[in-house]
Design a protein around this motif. Structure first.
Motif, mmCIF file in Angstrom:
data_model
loop_
_atom_site.group_PDB
_atom_site.id
_atom_site.type_symbol
_atom_site.label_atom_id
_atom_site.label_comp_id
_atom_site.label_asym_id
_atom_site.label_seq_id
_atom_site.Cartn_x
_atom_site.Cartn_y
_atom_site.Cartn_z
ATOM 1 N N SER A 17 0.858 -1.184 0.000
ATOM 2 C CA SER A 17 0.000 0.000 0.000
ATOM 3 C C SER A 17 0.895 1.235 0.000
ATOM 4 C CB SER A 17 -0.921 -0.015 1.221
ATOM 5 O OG SER A 17 -0.189 -0.331 2.392
ATOM 6 N N TYR A 33 -4.445 -0.141 -7.863
ATOM 7 C CA TYR A 33 -5.800 0.264 -7.501
ATOM 8 C C TYR A 33 -5.705 1.582 -6.744
ATOM 9 C CZ TYR A 33 -10.220 0.739 -5.109
ATOM 10 O OH TYR A 33 -11.398 1.251 -4.638
ATOM 11 N N ALA A 81 -7.150 3.905 -4.396
ATOM 12 C CA ALA A 81 -8.182 3.909 -3.358
ATOM 13 C C ALA A 81 -8.593 5.320 -2.958
ATOM 14 C CB ALA A 81 -7.681 3.148 -2.127
ATOM 15 N N ASN A 125 -10.512 -1.149 2.365
ATOM 16 C CA ASN A 125 -9.132 -0.746 2.092
ATOM 17 C C ASN A 125 -8.099 -1.534 2.897
ATOM 18 O OD1 ASN A 125 -9.789 1.327 0.127
ATOM 19 N ND2 ASN A 125 -10.648 2.442 1.871
ATOM 20 N N VAL A 182 -12.943 -3.200 -1.084
ATOM 21 C CA VAL A 182 -13.143 -1.803 -1.480
ATOM 22 C C VAL A 182 -14.324 -1.167 -0.756
ATOM 23 C CG1 VAL A 182 -12.081 -2.127 -3.734
ATOM 24 C CG2 VAL A 182 -14.537 -2.411 -3.510
#
Length: 231
Positions: free
Chosen positions: A24, A54, A56, A187, A169
């Motif tokens: 992340s 992705y 977020a 997340n 998500v």
């Protein structure tokens, strides 16, 4: 959905296995690159490896191969093998960007110089996870966005040689992986090694939506050493 705490976001565990790696990444408005990226502000590509991203939270302008586009929260991007990519922060909101690269053999990790013209060609497929279930996939990733209604369960006995990454998500997802169990909030993510039986269940009163990445490694268990030198 609430704003992501970037400091907490960046402390989530690193995914590191021979077939796959992921983390992340966070980018704050006062920084010139992802704060917790050990590579630093270096444009690069991955030799014979694919990368997905992705987004977020926040907004990023990303150059991938022959495309350059501004992406928004909810966008899922596939960066094909051997394609140059670079990033620029956009807007004022801190960026939360989840990335996964497969495979993760030592010879496929980074190429940071002597780029060839073909590395600046081609398109980067993308889709928004809130608008479609069909996410861009290739020979290294099978990607889907999945919704489970309250009480609904998905059970996978084993994936013989594939790794799996689950990223929530929206909502909360109860997960059992092997002998371990817990709950993933929005997340948060989990890496499920190959041959591990696992169960995903929505135990809440609201639908849960998550990204499923099945990593298919076309190489042998320990990779194959290329005949050329990789920088």
């Amino acid at each position: 959905m609430g704003r992501i705490d970037i400091e907490a976001w960046m402390k989530q565990p690193l995914i590191w296995a021979e077939r796959v790696r992921g983390r992340s990444l966070g980018w704050t408005p006062d920084a010139n690159w992802f704060v917790n990226d050990p590579l630093g502000p270096v444009p690069h590509c991955h030799v014979e490896a694919s990368e997905i991203g992705y987004l977020a939270q926040g907004s990023l302008e990303i150059e991938i191969g022959g495309t350059k586009r501004v992406y928004k929260a909810g966008d899922f991007i596939l960066m094909p093998p051997n394609k140059y990519h670079n990033y620029w922060f956009k807007g004022s909101e801190p960026v939360a960007f989840f990335v996964v690269v497969a495979p993760n053999h030592k010879y496929t990790r980074f190429h940071t110089k002597d780029f060839t013209p073909d590395m600046f060609e081609g398109n980067a497929p993308y889709a928004n996870v809130f608008e479609t279930d069909d996410l861009p996939s290739d020979e290294h990733f099978e990607a889907k966005a999945i919704t489970l209604d309250p009480g609904e369960t998905e059970y996978e006995d084993t994936l013989e040689v594939q790794e799996r990454v689950i990223y929530v998500v929206q909502g909360q997802l109860a997960v059992r992986s092997g002998v371990m169990s817990g709950v993933l909030a929005a997340n948060q993510y989990l890496h499920i090694p190959a041959t591990t039986p696992h169960e995903l269940k929505n135990t809440s009163f609201e639908p849960v939506r998550f990204i499923s990445l099945v990593i298919t490694d076309p190489y042998t268990a320990h990779g194959t050493e290329p005949e050329y030198e990789v920088e």
